[in-house]
Design a protein around this motif. Sequence first.
Motif, PDB file in Angstrom:
ATOM      1  N   VAL A 388       0.863  -1.184   0.000  1.00  0.00           N
ATOM      2  CA  VAL A 388       0.000   0.000   0.000  1.00  0.00           C
ATOM      3  C   VAL A 388       0.894   1.226   0.000  1.00  0.00           C
ATOM      4  O   VAL A 388       1.648   1.466   0.923  1.00  0.00           O
ATOM      5  CB  VAL A 388      -0.915   0.005   1.239  1.00  0.00           C
ATOM      6  CG1 VAL A 388      -1.765   1.251   1.261  1.00  0.00           C
ATOM      7  CG2 VAL A 388      -1.784  -1.234   1.243  1.00  0.00           C
ATOM      8  N   ALA A 403      -1.893 -10.455   1.433  1.00  0.00           N
ATOM      9  CA  ALA A 403      -2.716  -9.299   1.807  1.00  0.00           C
ATOM     10  C   ALA A 403      -3.947  -9.252   0.918  1.00  0.00           C
ATOM     11  O   ALA A 403      -3.860  -9.374  -0.303  1.00  0.00           O
ATOM     12  CB  ALA A 403      -1.919  -8.011   1.640  1.00  0.00           C
ATOM     13  N   ILE A 407      -7.653  -4.055   0.507  1.00  0.00           N
ATOM     14  CA  ILE A 407      -6.925  -3.078   1.322  1.00  0.00           C
ATOM     15  C   ILE A 407      -6.898  -1.722   0.636  1.00  0.00           C
ATOM     16  O   ILE A 407      -7.112  -0.681   1.226  1.00  0.00           O
ATOM     17  CB  ILE A 407      -5.493  -3.581   1.586  1.00  0.00           C
ATOM     18  CG1 ILE A 407      -5.538  -4.847   2.447  1.00  0.00           C
ATOM     19  CG2 ILE A 407      -4.659  -2.514   2.229  1.00  0.00           C
ATOM     20  CD1 ILE A 407      -4.198  -5.464   2.691  1.00  0.00           C
ATOM     21  N   GLU A 408      -6.603  -1.732  -0.679  1.00  0.00           N
ATOM     22  CA  GLU A 408      -6.494  -0.468  -1.409  1.00  0.00           C
ATOM     23  C   GLU A 408      -7.821   0.275  -1.394  1.00  0.00           C
ATOM     24  O   GLU A 408      -7.850   1.492  -1.223  1.00  0.00           O
ATOM     25  CB  GLU A 408      -6.040  -0.763  -2.841  1.00  0.00           C
ATOM     26  CG  GLU A 408      -5.778   0.496  -3.661  1.00  0.00           C
ATOM     27  CD  GLU A 408      -5.255   0.150  -5.036  1.00  0.00           C
ATOM     28  OE1 GLU A 408      -5.028   1.071  -5.828  1.00  0.00           O
ATOM     29  OE2 GLU A 408      -5.070  -1.055  -5.301  1.00  0.00           O
ATOM     30  N   ALA A 460      -3.654   4.856   7.326  1.00  0.00           N
ATOM     31  CA  ALA A 460      -4.028   3.486   7.003  1.00  0.00           C
ATOM     32  C   ALA A 460      -3.476   2.504   8.031  1.00  0.00           C
ATOM     33  O   ALA A 460      -4.137   1.534   8.415  1.00  0.00           O
ATOM     34  CB  ALA A 460      -3.529   3.126   5.601  1.00  0.00           C
ATOM     35  N   ALA A 464      -5.647   0.039  10.574  1.00  0.00           N
ATOM     36  CA  ALA A 464      -5.438  -1.411  10.669  1.00  0.00           C
ATOM     37  C   ALA A 464      -5.193  -1.837  12.111  1.00  0.00           C
ATOM     38  O   ALA A 464      -5.680  -2.875  12.561  1.00  0.00           O
ATOM     39  CB  ALA A 464      -4.266  -1.825   9.780  1.00  0.00           C
ATOM     40  N   ASN A 469      -6.268  -5.787  12.778  1.00  0.00           N
ATOM     41  CA  ASN A 469      -6.063  -6.533  11.540  1.00  0.00           C
ATOM     42  C   ASN A 469      -4.559  -6.638  11.290  1.00  0.00           C
ATOM     43  O   ASN A 469      -3.929  -5.710  10.780  1.00  0.00           O
ATOM     44  CB  ASN A 469      -6.770  -5.827  10.380  1.00  0.00           C
ATOM     45  CG  ASN A 469      -6.774  -6.675   9.109  1.00  0.00           C
ATOM     46  OD1 ASN A 469      -5.893  -7.500   8.900  1.00  0.00           O
ATOM     47  ND2 ASN A 469      -7.777  -6.471   8.277  1.00  0.00           N
ATOM     48  N   GLU A 471      -2.749  -8.626   9.271  1.00  0.00           N
ATOM     49  CA  GLU A 471      -2.309  -8.694   7.883  1.00  0.00           C
ATOM     50  C   GLU A 471      -2.290  -7.305   7.251  1.00  0.00           C
ATOM     51  O   GLU A 471      -1.364  -6.942   6.522  1.00  0.00           O
ATOM     52  CB  GLU A 471      -3.250  -9.623   7.102  1.00  0.00           C
ATOM     53  CG  GLU A 471      -3.192 -11.072   7.554  1.00  0.00           C
ATOM     54  CD  GLU A 471      -4.064 -11.967   6.710  1.00  0.00           C
ATOM     55  OE1 GLU A 471      -4.780 -11.416   5.852  1.00  0.00           O
ATOM     56  OE2 GLU A 471      -4.023 -13.200   6.897  1.00  0.00           O
ATOM     57  N   LEU A 472      -3.306  -6.507   7.525  1.00  0.00           N
ATOM     58  CA  LEU A 472      -3.358  -5.151   6.980  1.00  0.00           C
ATOM     59  C   LEU A 472      -2.261  -4.285   7.588  1.00  0.00           C
ATOM     60  O   LEU A 472      -1.661  -3.440   6.906  1.00  0.00           O
ATOM     61  CB  LEU A 472      -4.741  -4.542   7.249  1.00  0.00           C
ATOM     62  CG  LEU A 472      -5.037  -3.192   6.592  1.00  0.00           C
ATOM     63  CD1 LEU A 472      -4.892  -3.276   5.074  1.00  0.00           C
ATOM     64  CD2 LEU A 472      -6.439  -2.717   6.958  1.00  0.00           C
ATOM     65  N   ALA A 475       0.974  -5.054   5.925  1.00  0.00           N
ATOM     66  CA  ALA A 475       1.012  -4.501   4.574  1.00  0.00           C
ATOM     67  C   ALA A 475       1.307  -3.005   4.571  1.00  0.00           C
ATOM     68  O   ALA A 475       1.854  -2.470   3.600  1.00  0.00           O
ATOM     69  CB  ALA A 475      -0.320  -4.769   3.868  1.00  0.00           C
ATOM     70  N   ASN A 476       0.972  -2.284   5.648  1.00  0.00           N
ATOM     71  CA  ASN A 476       1.148  -0.833   5.690  1.00  0.00           C
ATOM     72  C   ASN A 476       2.369  -0.390   6.474  1.00  0.00           C
ATOM     73  O   ASN A 476       2.655   0.812   6.520  1.00  0.00           O
ATOM     74  CB  ASN A 476      -0.101  -0.185   6.308  1.00  0.00           C
ATOM     75  CG  ASN A 476      -1.274  -0.180   5.354  1.00  0.00           C
ATOM     76  OD1 ASN A 476      -1.384   0.668   4.468  1.00  0.00           O
ATOM     77  ND2 ASN A 476      -2.164  -1.150   5.524  1.00  0.00           N
TER      78      ASN A 476
END
Length: 554
Positions: A388, A403, A407-408, A460, A464, A469, A471-472, A475-476
């Motif tokens: 992201v 992910a 998410i986006e 973001a 998360a 979350n 996993e989110l 990812a960020n």
Amino acid sequence: MVRIIISLLAISLSFHSYALTSVSASVDKNPVMINESLILTVTADDDIDRNALDTSALLTDFIVGRTSVNSQTSMVNFNTTRTTTWNTVLIPRQSGEIVIPRFEIDGVKTQAIKLNVLAADKSVTSTQQDLFITTQVSATELYVQQQITLTVKLHFAAELKRGSLTEPTLTGANILQIGKDKESENIINGKRYRIIERIYAISPQKSGDVILKSPIFSGEIMMPSTRRSNFLSFADTKPVSVIGDDIALTIKAIPAEITGAWLPSELLALHQEWQPEPSKFKVGEPITRTITLTAAGLSEEQLPEITMEVPQGLKVYPDQPELHTGLNNERLVSQKVINFAIVASQAGEYQLPEITIPWWNTVTNKAELAKIPGQKISVLPNTDIIPVTTQQPPSVNLENPTAPKVIEKIVIQSDNFLQWLFLGLWLLTLLAWFISAKRATRSVKTTKVSDPKVNNAYLALLAACKKNNGELALANLLPWAQSQSSNNELLTTLDSIHSHYKDTALSNAIIELQKSYYGKNPSQWSGNNLIDAIQNLNKQNNVKLVNTELSLNP
């Protein structure tokens, strides 16, 4: 009335005139088998102190058990009779003819008894005895700290009322019972026996020739009684004791060539398992490597630690080891099982070093080495990981599972709302600054600005964490770290975040996040610690930015 007085005087005179005249001794069986118990009965014809009988002279030739004392008084036609009886359980220490010495009580002595003790003949023993013990060890020659098993079997054909079995004894050794008692039945030379089996693990701590003392059983068995009535039949009890054969052991010292850990064993092996298969490793996905150490003749406490070294680019998270102990073909077998969770931060080939444990083979009397050879693993890129980003940053590797593509979409929706929100806040701040600047003379007194450097990646990541979350959040993490970097340093892995910020709270929060997803037992993750860490770092960056902007104002 006169008759009563005369009777009382007669009784009184009879009490004062009675005195000890004789003491007798007898045994309940003669001959007797070695390690078989017999009962020595000593009877005095008077009321004697219960401690008047001294049995210390028997300790040389016998194992002396408990002694019971019984006193009785009876009167028939003004004749008073008193007796004191001692019953002592004895077990002969050796075969042959043994003389039970004379005992003296208040100046009166018993007669000596010649006792014939027969040697231990297994066939004769099992046919003549209602109670006997057998012992067997897994080895008679062993090394210091090597474990052997002792199997003790109590055979009884009579009905037991009560009893207890002592533990075997060996000077300078650790003795531990394994498991619970086992009960069975067997017919030996035509006689049916009930059998109680007990197994001990014995680990000597000193070298030399030693004697392992067998356990002793002491109890009572039911005996038929001669006392009968028209309605009831009674049974008497008889005290019994029995001991098994002692066992001679030879304990060998630690060989001179041993310099490290001493692990004497008949068999020691290392085994590994992978999940998933070694050909399916991908970036960011947890790899579970299970290593099992199996040793025969060693206890759980003697099993060594198992460690695993990994090259740079891999992270390893060991679980608590699982310990197991059991019997296999009358041999004590111990196991240690430990799981290692491995996470790769970037694709490539990695060489894992070999794992070795030196040990001593007690069968071949040689030093050996148990090992897992070094292994090369290949980690493939994970195309399912979607970073992201905000302003088209370069693609990076992320240490996170797959992910979700939503998410986006979530970030874009939160961006539209937050952009209008912060636009309004910025206009209000600008109006407030204009009013305060108009009132100020030459200096700026207000130095606090709320969140002048807020970006989409930061928001973001906060969202998360608040949703827990993981996993989110993974990812960020990298887009947020890249947006916070002031010197255009390229942060592509979680390791680079640790080395860049050098913040303990942030590092601990990231490790907690990884363990909750990559450990053997994944757990629910809470984003509170990560929120506190990134907010603190963001606040520090904002203070630096405010100080820089204020210093440029005239």
